[in-house]
Structure formats: C-alpha cells, structure tokens
Design a protein around this motif. Structure first.
Motif, PDB file in Angstrom:
ATOM      1  N   ASN A 573      35.196  43.248  45.225  1.00 32.47           N
ATOM      2  CA  ASN A 573      35.786  44.574  45.316  1.00 32.47           C
ATOM      3  C   ASN A 573      35.227  45.353  46.500  1.00 32.47           C
ATOM      4  OD1 ASN A 573      37.479  46.607  43.938  1.00 32.47           O
ATOM      5  ND2 ASN A 573      35.548  47.726  43.897  1.00 32.47           N
TER       6      ASN A 573
ATOM      7  N   VAL B 225      46.024  46.600  41.649  1.00 30.75           N
ATOM      8  CA  VAL B 225      45.105  45.760  42.409  1.00 30.75           C
ATOM      9  C   VAL B 225      45.963  44.865  43.304  1.00 30.75           C
ATOM     10  CG1 VAL B 225      43.428  43.890  42.189  1.00 30.75           C
ATOM     11  CG2 VAL B 225      43.384  45.799  40.585  1.00 30.75           C
ATOM     12  N   HIS B 228      44.050  49.279  45.250  1.00 25.70           N
ATOM     13  CA  HIS B 228      43.420  50.354  44.502  1.00 25.70           C
ATOM     14  C   HIS B 228      42.221  50.964  45.214  1.00 25.70           C
ATOM     15  CE1 HIS B 228      40.936  46.858  43.883  1.00 25.70           C
ATOM     16  NE2 HIS B 228      39.944  47.684  43.608  1.00 25.70           N
ATOM     17  N   LEU B 231      41.296  54.608  45.375  1.00 24.86           N
ATOM     18  CA  LEU B 231      41.170  55.410  44.152  1.00 24.86           C
ATOM     19  C   LEU B 231      39.735  55.743  43.764  1.00 24.86           C
ATOM     20  CD1 LEU B 231      43.105  55.357  40.930  1.00 24.86           C
ATOM     21  CD2 LEU B 231      40.741  54.653  40.795  1.00 24.86           C
ATOM     22  N   GLY B 284      44.773  43.733  37.112  1.00 24.77           N
ATOM     23  CA  GLY B 284      44.225  45.090  37.133  1.00 24.77           C
ATOM     24  C   GLY B 284      43.524  45.441  35.834  1.00 24.77           C
ATOM     25  N   GLY B 288      39.813  45.787  36.680  1.00 25.31           N
ATOM     26  CA  GLY B 288      39.353  47.182  36.628  1.00 25.31           C
ATOM     27  C   GLY B 288      38.263  47.349  35.592  1.00 25.31           C
ATOM     28  N   TYR B 304      37.453  53.528  37.768  1.00 30.04           N
ATOM     29  CA  TYR B 304      37.884  52.140  37.605  1.00 30.04           C
ATOM     30  C   TYR B 304      38.560  51.912  36.261  1.00 30.04           C
ATOM     31  CZ  TYR B 304      36.164  50.237  41.947  1.00 30.04           C
ATOM     32  OH  TYR B 304      36.023  49.948  43.266  1.00 30.04           O
ATOM     33  N   VAL B 307      42.130  52.175  36.733  1.00 30.25           N
ATOM     34  CA  VAL B 307      42.796  50.981  37.263  1.00 30.25           C
ATOM     35  C   VAL B 307      43.198  50.084  36.099  1.00 30.25           C
ATOM     36  CG1 VAL B 307      42.508  48.930  38.692  1.00 30.25           C
ATOM     37  CG2 VAL B 307      41.507  51.101  39.421  1.00 30.25           C
ATOM     38  N   SER B 308      42.266  49.938  35.164  1.00 33.09           N
ATOM     39  CA  SER B 308      42.526  49.095  34.007  1.00 33.09           C
ATOM     40  C   SER B 308      43.652  49.674  33.144  1.00 33.09           C
ATOM     41  CB  SER B 308      41.238  48.961  33.198  1.00 33.09           C
ATOM     42  OG  SER B 308      41.390  48.041  32.165  1.00 33.09           O
TER      43      SER B 308
END
Lengths: 652, 502
Positions: A573, B225, B228, B231, B284, B288, B304, B307-308
C-alpha cells in the motif's frame, strides 16, 4: 400466556436501557431493575412450560410473526416468535440461571468497578439469549446470536484495566465470529434452497423433500460451524477457557445458560435439517465425541478452579453435540437442561471460594469444608451431579445420552459412529468423575494452604447456591427412563415415552463414574506440591499445554497473518500503490514542467516539490496556491480534455 | 422547494461572509442556524416525498444554456432522497465539530456551507452538465478545508485529493460530452437532460468506453482499490468536519454515480464489467480491513475502514439483485452515520491530546467513560452489530451477493471478521488497559456541545438498525428501476440470472 411470550426477551432488554438510564440513582445501584425484569420473565416461563408438561404440548405450540422490513419483490423479512417445547425449556434454563446469577452478583460484585454497568450488561446478555431462543426465523436467530457474542465480549472484558482480560474478550469475540461466518453462509445456503428464513417453513420444505440432499448437507455443516464457535467445540474451543477472565458470575451465565448453549440449541432447533443428512449428523457426532474426551483430558491437569470447570463445560457440551449427532435430540436437550443447573452451581460455588480465598488457584485453597459449609455442601452435590452419580440430575441425562449412543450403534444408520460416541462418552464419564473429585479434594479437603482468611459468603450468594443445589438433585427426575410424559415428551409435541432403561448400561456408567470418584479421591486425598499426574511424563506436559492448540494457532495463523500478510499488504500500500501515484505525479511533473516552462514564461520561481512529495515547511496553502501550481495542473488537465475529447469522438 | 434546499447553504455562506471578520461567535452561530434550517428543509422534502413512487419527484426544470441543450433540472428519487437528508443531517454536526476552529473560522464556515450546496447539487442534478458542474465545484471548498485547516501534511493531502478527483472528473466530463454528442440523433438534438438520455441505447462498443470513463470518476471517488491512495491522506489531514463530510457524503458521490449514471445509462457495459468491479470491491473489503489493522494513526485507521466498507457498498450495488441494491444504498447512509461519528469522536479526542497516534493513548476509558461509550457504540455499528444500522445493510448486501454468486458472499463475509478485529483492537489500545501515560490522566470527557453532536448519530444508527422499513420502502421502487434496467440487458444478452426472490 403464550401469546405474550415476546415479553420474556423484551423485559430484560428493556431492563438494560433502564439500568443505564436510572440504575445509579437507585438504592441498590441497578440490580433491582434487572432482577425484577428477569423474575417476571421467569414466572412467564414457568407458565409456558407448564403447558408443555404432559402430553398436550402440541396444542400450545405457537408461531406468530410480523413484518420487519421489505426484502425485495414485495416480500418482507419477519420478526416473530416460535413457542414450542424446546423454547419453553430454554426459557426456563435461561431465566432461572440468569435470575440466580444476578442475585448472587449483588454480593459478589460489591464494590467492584462499573457495578451498575455490569448489571445492565447481564440483562442485555439475558435478553439477547432469549431473543435467540424465541426466534421463529433464522435472521432473528442470527440477531440474538450476534448480540450474545457482543455481550460476552463486554462481560469477559469487564476488568479491562488488565490487558490480558481485554485480550480474552477480543479472542472470544473473534473466535466465535470465525464460526459465525460459516453460520451466516449456512443461513444463505438454506435460504437459496428454500427461499425462506422461517424455521417452520424450512421444516416443512425439508419434510416434503423440497430441498436437495446436497443443499441440506452443505447448510447443516456450515451451520454447525457456528455451533462449534459458540459452544466451544474443537477446534474453536480456545476462547472458552480464556473467557474465565470475566467476573465469575459471568462465567456461570456463559457456561450454563446464555452463550455456549446457543450452539446446542441451534442444532436442536434446526434438527430436521441435520437429520436429513447423515453426513452432517456424523460430523456433529464425531466432533462431539472427540471434543468431550479431549477437553476432559485437559481438565485433569488444570490448577485454576475456573479452568477445570471451563474445560468441563467444553466436554459436557460435546456430550450434547454427540447426542444430537446420534439423533438423540431429546437426550441432548435434557442434558443441556440438567447441566445448566449444576454447572451454574459449580461456577457460583467456585466464585464463592475465590471470593473467600482471593485466588483462582486450587493450590492456594484446601480445607474450605469447615470454613465454608454451604459452599462445600452445594459444590459436593454439583460434583456428584456432574459425575453422573444417581440420583443427581446429571446421572439421568448423561445416562440417556450413553444409552442412546449405544442404541445408535446397534440400530443407527452408521453403527460405528454410535459406538464411537458411546466409548468416548464412557471414558469421558470416568475422567469427569476423576477430575471433579480432584478439584473437590484440592479445594475443600485437607488443610487450608492460602494466605487469606476465608469465610462463608453472605446470604445473597449462598441463597442461589442452595436453590441450584436443590435443582441439581431434582432436575433429572423429569426424565427418568420409562416415565410417561417425561422430559422428552415436552419437546416432542405429543405422546412420547423415554425408552425403557438398559440396566446393563446403567450399571456400567455408574461403575465408571464411581470408579473415577474413588480414584480421584484416593490420588488427591493428601495434597502434594507435585501433581501425582506428572508421573504420566510427557503426556502430562502435553495436557498442561492444552495439546498446544493455542500455540499452533499463534504460529500457523495469527503470527503469519499479523507479521507477514498484514505487513506485506501495508508495504504494498505504501510503496507500490502510493509510490506509483507519487512516482507518476513526479514524472508527469518533470515532463510537464519542461513543456510548460518553454511554452510559457516561468510562472514559478525555484524548484517545486513534486506533487506534494514533500509539503513545504513554511507557507500555508494560500502561498502554495499563489505559486500557480494548481492553475498549472488545471491547465494541463484542460489541455488533456481537449485531446481526449477529440480522440474519443474519433474512436468511439 | 428543492431549489431552496440546494441554494440555502450557499446563501448562508454569503451571509456568514457579511458578518465582520472578528465576530467569530456570530459566524459559528449563523453557520449553525443555516445548517439547522437546511436540515429542516431536507426533512420537509422527506415528508413530502411520495413513498412507493419510483421516478423523480419535485422536479424543477428551467432552461439554462439553450445553446448546449443544458437545463437547470433538479429532482429527487428514492436513490438520492436519503443522501440529501443525510447531507442536511450531518452539516449541523459538522459545524458543531468545528466550533473550536481558530484559524479564520469565518472562512471555514463559508467553505463548509458552500460545500454543502455543491454536494446537494451532485445528488439533485438531473442534467449532466449541471451534475458535472457541482461535481467539480465540490472539490474546491474541500481542497481549501484540507489544505488550509488541515494537519501537518495538509498540502500534500489537499493537492493529492484535488488532482486525483479532478482527473476522474475530467475524464467523465469528456465522456459526457462524447455521450451527449453521440446521442443527439436519438434525442433529437443536443441535450444534457438525464431523463432523455436514459432512453438512449448506445452501441455496445461505445458503451464500454463511456462506462470506463465514468468509472474512472466514480471509482476514484468511492474509492475502489487501487485508486484509494488519496483517501487516507485526505481523511487524516482534513479537519474533523472535513473528514466527516468527506467520508459520509463525498465518498457517496461515487457510489451514487454508479447507481444514477453508470448502470442505467450503460447497462450492457455495466454487466460486462461487473465481475471486474466485484473483484475490486472484494479486494477492497479485505485489503482495506488488513491495512486498517496495521495503522498506528487512529484517523488513518478509520479512513481505511472506509475503503473496506465502501467495498461492501459497491458489492451490493453491482450484485444487481434487489437485496444487494437495497443493502448497498442503505449501507451508503449507514456508513455516513457510523464513520461520520467515528471521525467526530477521533476529532474530539484529538482536540484534547493533539495526537492521533494510538500508541499515545491506552486505558483512557477510565478518564473518559462517556467518550469510550460513544466510541464503542459507533464501532459496533460499524462492525454490523444486529440492532444497529450496519447489520441490516451488510446482511442485505451479503444475501444479495450470495444469491448472485456464492463466492462473492463468502469472501465478503470473511471481511466482517476483519472489521471486528481492527475496530475492537483499536478500541482496546485506546480505551482499555492501564492508564500509564500521565498526559492522559487529565483528558476531559465530552462537553454538552459534543454530546449534542454525537447523540443524534447514535440515535439514527439505532433507529436504522431497529426500524429500517421507512428507509427501504422509500428507496425500493427507484432501486427496482435500476435493477430492471440492468436486468433488461442481461436478458437481451442471453445470459440468465440465478437470482432468487423470496
């Protein structure tokens, strides 16, 4: 009465909010609300079970539901209640134990942190379990199921100032949640096969053969995953012993009534689904058989009194599971019923002892017989009941399970499974008697070895012990073999006779239990610093380390995920995804800058940090804006629009 | 009516602008009053909304730029209704959360209110040009909110946010122009009117391109994703109100875009790309959650988690089943409430200790029991505890996904374990354990103003969890239209669906 059964879960749920809102202003600081609520629930439960005692249960079975929310194409999900013998029995178990635990807690929790909150959570716990029990559809059952899970999290972690307790709470929640995933998927599989969540409708579709065998097998095995998690069966049993971190009354509640029985209840409730798939039933039986012996072995070497009882619970729940697995639903629920009383009693007794001795370790106890006579007497009753000594409650139910397993061996679809359950059950019965006698000897007999000054607990604590003691004696009488309209008939909706006893089997199981007691009492009559079982050598070490299951999970699952997968993901990431963005921005910027600077005069002086690769230490965003960066980017973009628009209409 | 809802916040921003510079208290109260009136208006819209009607309601249609066929056309339906109400609901909370902004509070409040108009414009526009205008307009105030009032790395975050979103917006703009141009033969002249355009059938090859271009804008905004990465920075660096608005409302612009434009306008292409989008959504969800678990910064962790959670939303939408669409739409609102609340609480904590690092806390449940309680409740709504909003949404999404494809349902269900893990673990590290840092011993608990901001969020979360029917009843018909629109092409393409309806 039956029509208003919905009040049984609602009252404790309402008590939760009332205690939070007003608890602290009341003279007892909260418990009174919960106790009144669950008392009313208890009285209603008695009224309901009275209708199922005798052979007229079928007339009183009810299913009422109402719409909850729309679910596509005009269908609605329902919220409702299903009252039958099984519900009635569970009502009795939950409300009785909860009521006694709450009364007991007034004494036990005196002066502890978050006293009022504790009682609120107990009420929520009780109400959640009752919601699960009353549910007429799988969605509602799932709701109760998850609420029970979160309540256990809250209560196991009650003393969260200690990190270990907080860890135990998270472990319990996550472990059971791991089981909840297959459970949830099982619900979906069943839904995909039957197009309904309603339990009666599912019964019906299964009965008329509307659902394929493969669907039922898959659904049953997945649903059983949830039961494994909640009821602490191998391999998801690891949370249950750690759950001892909670205050002892919570342990009593979890182990007897409001949590671990949920898995057994689930299988009993959806028994037609399981019964339609011999494969699923065999899985239940074998997991049960294995777990009962496995947990009993570990229980033999525990020094923490609560851990002995915790592994004992795992083992006893496995009896119930195994009974379900060999098709003996009545025997399983009967054992759930009797076990609730003596296990609650054992935990509350242990709590009383811990309260007095200020230690969980049985090595710091001993000789409490004279100092705590009521606790001693009731604990002895519970020990005998759990060991399966007639006429105490556990004898009747355990014996019924063994008898049914033996019968399943003789006549069942898969003989070998029935015999395996019987043999494992018989060995476990012996071990159970042994480890209980060991605990009893170490705690109450001999000389006191601790530092504290133990004394009998106050009445508010011994009262519940006495009541549970009485129940541990009599609760089994309702299911005496050969009794007409006995326990089995309450569940079975109609005339049902417990099959006549097999005296040979009874003699065998009594001899086993008695042998375990005698052996336990001989080995532990005199206290020894070195546990006599250490003579078992390496096996003792394996047992003390609980077969290294926790270590295995740490090494094989937790650490790799935490240390490798998660770190790797984070690295990707930060460095790959974000790095690509920053890198692309930097490249775009360098090439763009060259282009722009030649096309236009230099708008900006000096070097500009890449698109935010480093923010400037000085100067706010306004300065940054005035520097023209954003205008410049916007200019690129609009140039891009033109190019793209042209390309688009050409190619599209 | 809708025009009033739409423009009132901007008018309020101008009103705040008229107040002399140093009267901060008046700025705050004016902004709060405007936000409250605006909320009242959205509730009035809710009351006037005709339940059971699928099409647009309260439509206002005026010519705007006749030369381009652009009109000022706004309206509301079941898809946008609760997003509009949510916008109204969260703005007063945002103002309350910004009460202690010290750097130019006047400009701050003006930005916040202007942002509200832009966001409402996105949800209300029924004209593509108007939509794009609001879409890009929403960037500007947010850019300033992050870049001027944010934390240490605010400039980086603001520029990153701006460029990312502008990039998507620009590609979408290109596609809109191309689409309108291509559609002119079927619509009889150039028009940006969404209703007229939604009857246009575009050749499959072209649909694909247009879908991808719209996708770029919406996928960045959601975000999916691997788009992302703007964010976490934007959320973390933004001031509290900025994070709330960003998470609760602006992310929804992306999901809303899929529902409003991508699927209805380009159903065939949507169908074609569904597996790929679902894969991104599932990645994601898991990704996430895993990255959230590893965060040391509390605000980044919540970021995060978005995101999930947005992965769930997209999963539900693109499952294109009744339950999935309902769940996805409901979860959009749920996420707004739950994550908005979590950002609010993190902001409240930050105001006291000026650190977002989880490691700087520990055991503070002892000193701030009320805050701990609020945090726990909102964390539980976020991990979909039954009885709270998250449960209903995620349950519907999972059912909707499962009946469409078993694997989707299973993977997403695993994501639920992970969300329990990172939320409870974060809660433990902040509030549980021993109180071993002296600085933490004097943290004060929630003030009445903070109560006022947090309590409505808790109540709404519980209401939606216990009684979701009013929400689903109003969303249902409009979503059914989307589903049918998606399904039409499915049948013409000769692919059968395995959707189960109870």
């Amino acid at each position: 009465m039956t029509e208003h059964a919905y009040l049984i879960p609602i009252l404790p749920l309402a008590a939760f909010f009332l205690i939070i809102a007003f608890g602290k202003r009341l003279p007892l600081k909260g418990p009174e609300i919960g106790i009144v609520a669950v008392s009313i629930s208890f009285i209603m439960s008695v009224g309901i079970i009275a209708k199922f005692v005798g052979a007229h249960g079928a007339e009183h079975a009810r299913e009422i539901s109402t719409r909850w929310f729309p679910f596509g194409s005009g269908a609605h999900l329902q919220i409702g209640m299903k009252i039958d013998g099984l519900t009635a029995v569970m009502f009795i178990v939950v409300t009785t134990v909860s009521l006694l635990v709450q009364i007991y807690s007034i004494g036990y929790m005196k002066g502890e942190v978050r006293y009022t909150w504790f009682f609120a959570a107990l009420s929520l716990f009780t109400g959640s379990m009752l919601t699960l029990v009353i549910a007429n559809n799988l969605l509602m059952m799932l709701i109760g199921w998850e609420l029970v899970g979160i309540c256990s999290y809250l209560l196991i972690g009650h003393y969260w100032e200690e990190k270990a307790n907080s860890n135990a709470a998270i472990k319990a929640f996550i472990t059971t949640k791991t089981g909840d995933v297959p459970f949830l998927i099982g619900i979906f599989v069943l839904f995909a096969g039957t197009h309904t969540f309603n339990i009666n409708a599912i019964y019906h579709k299964v009965a008329v053969g509307d659902v394929s065998h493969a669907t039922l097998t898959a659904a049953a095995i997945l649903l059983f995953g949830g039961a494994i998690g909640k009821s602490g069966q191998f391999p998801l049993h690891v949370w249950l012993p750690d759950a001892m971190a909670g205050p002892t009354p919570v342990s009593a509640l979890i182990h007897a009534a409001t949590m671990v029985t949920a898995g057994v209840f689930l299988v009993a409730r959806l028994f037609p689904v399981f019964a339609a798939s011999p494969e699923a039933l065999n899985e239940v039986a074998l997991i049960g058989a294995f777990t009962m012996l496995f947990a009993a072995l570990i229980a033999m070497v525990q020094d923490d009194i609560k851990r002995v009882l915790a592994y004992s619970t795992v083992s006893q729940l496995a009896y119930m599971m195994a009974a379900l697995g060999v098709g003996a639903r009545e025997a399983a629920v009967f054992h759930l019923f009797t076990h609730a009383f003596f296990k609650a009693l054992l935990f509350l007794g242990a709590g009383s002892v811990i309260h007095a001795a200020h230690s969980n370790s049985m090595r710091d106890m001993g000789g409490l017989r004279k100092l705590m006579p009521t606790t001693y007497a009731t604990f002895l009753i519970a020990t005998l009941a759990l060991s399966g000594i007639p006429p105490f409650a556990g004898f009747w139910s355990k014996d019924e399970i063994l008898t049914e397993a033996f019968r399943a061996g003789q006549h069942g679809p898969t003989h070998i499974v029935g015999y395996i359950v019987y043999v494992f059950g018989a060995i476990t019965a012996f071990l159970t008697a042994f480890y209980m006698m060991r605990a009893f000897q170490m705690t109450f007999m001999g000389k006191y070895r601790g530092e504290a000054h133990p004394h009998e607990s106050p009445r508010v604590m011994t009262g519940p012990l006495v009541i549970l003691g009485a129940l541990s004696v009599v609760a089994g009488f309702v299911g005496i073999p050969g009794l007409k309209s006995g326990f089995g008939s309450w569940l079975a909706l109609g005339e049902h006779e417990v099959e006549s006893a097999n005296y040979l089997l009874i003699v065998v199981s009594v001899l086993l239990a008695g042998g375990g007691l005698v052996l336990g009492s001989r080995v532990y009559r005199t206290y020894a610093e070195v546990d006599p079982l250490e003579r078992l050598g390496w096996f003792h070490k394996v047992l003390v380390n609980k077969f290294y299951i926790d270590e295995f999970y740490m090494a094989a699952i937790v650490r790799p995920i935490r240390d490798r997968v998660s770190r790797a993901t984070l690295w990707i990431n930060q460095n790959v995804l974000d790095g690509a963005v920053n890198g692309a921005a930097a490249v775009a910027k360098i090439s763009g800058d060259g282009l722009y600077d030649q096309l236009d005069q230099k708008v900006v002086d000096g070097a500009i940090n890449g698109i935010g690769i480093t923010a400037r230490a000085t100067g706010g965003v306004l300065k940054y804006l005035q520097s023209g960066d954003v205008q410049k980017y916007a200019a690129y973009l609009f140039a891009g629009i033109v190019i793209l628009a042209v390309l688009f209409t050409r190619f599209a | 009516m809708l025009s009033l809802v739409l423009w009132l916040p901007l008018a309020g921003a101008i009103l705040v602008g008229l107040v002399p510079r140093d009267r901060h208290s008046i700025h705050r109260w004016t902004a709060f009053a405007v936000a409250m009136v605006s909320f009242g208006l959205t509730l009035a819209v809710l009351a006037r909304f005709n339940t059971g009607e699928a099409g647009y309601q309260m439509v206002e249609d005026r010519t705007w730029i006749p030369a381009f066929g652009a009109s000022y056309k706004i309206g509301i339906d079941g898809i946008s209704l609760f997003l509009v109400v949510l916008t109204g609901f969260l703005m007063p909370i945002g103002v309350l959360a910004s009460w202690k902004v010290e750097r130019n509070p006047k400009l701050f409040m003006m930005m916040l209110l202007a942002l509200q108009t832009a966001i409402l414009g996105v949800f209300l526009s029924l004209d593509l040009l108007l939509f794009v205008l609001f879409w890009d307009a929403a960037l500007v105030p947010m850019y300033f909110l992050i870049g001027y009032w944010g934390y240490e790395r605010r400039v980086y975050a603001a520029v990153k946010f701006f460029l990312y979103t502008l990039f998507g917006g620009v590609i979408m703009f290109v596609a809109i122009i191309a689409f309108v141009f291509l559609a002119r033969t079927q619509t009889g002249g150039i028009t940006f009117d969404l209703e007229k355009l939604s009857h246009v059938s575009v050749a499959f090859g072209t649909q694909r391109w247009l879908f991808v271009a719209f996708f770029a804008a919406f996928a960045i905004k959601v975000p999916l994703v691997p788009l992302h990465t703007w964010l976490p920075d934007a959320h973390t660096e933004a001031p509290t109100a900025g994070s709330i608005v960003l998470a609760a409302l602006m992310l929804k612009m992306g999901a809303y875009g899929f529902l409003r434009f991508s699927i209805p306008l380009f159903p065939h292409a949507a169908r074609e790309f569904t597996p790929a989008i679902i894969v991104l959504a599932l990645v994601g969800i898991i990704y996430g959650a895993i990255v959230a678990t590893m965060q040391a910064d509390l605000k980044r962790l919540v970021a995060y988690s978005s995101v999930s959670h947005l992965g769930f939303v997209i999963l539900g939408i693109f499952a294109l089943t009744t339950q999935g669409l309902q769940g996805g739409s409901l979860q959009m609102i749920n996420h707004g409430v739950s994550t908005g609340a979590l950002f609010l609480l993190v902001g409240i904590l930050y105001e006291r200790r000026h650190t977002r690092l989880i490691a700087d806390y520990g055991g503070i449940g002892r000193v701030v029991p009320v805050m701990a309680g609020f945090f726990l409740i909102m964390a539980l709504t976020s991990l979909a505890l039954p009885g709270t909003n998250g449960f209903v949404g995620e349950f519907l999404i999972l059912v909707g996904a499962f009946v469409r494809n078993r694997v989707w349902g299973v993977v997403a269900a695993v994501g639920m374990i992970l969300s329990a893990l990172y939320l409870l673990w974060a809660y433990q590290r902040v509030f549980h354990g021993s109180l071993d840092k002296r600085e933490n011993e004097t943290i004060s608990d929630m003030t009445p103003r903070e109560w006022l901001a947090a309590v409505p969020l808790v109540l709404v979360a519980l209401l939606m969890g216990v009684w979701p029917k009013p929400f689903l009843d109003r969303m249902g018909p409009s979503l059914e239209l989307v589903r049918q629109r998606g399904a039409q092409t499915i049948t013409t393409a000769g692919v059968t669906t395995s959707e189960a309806q109870p």
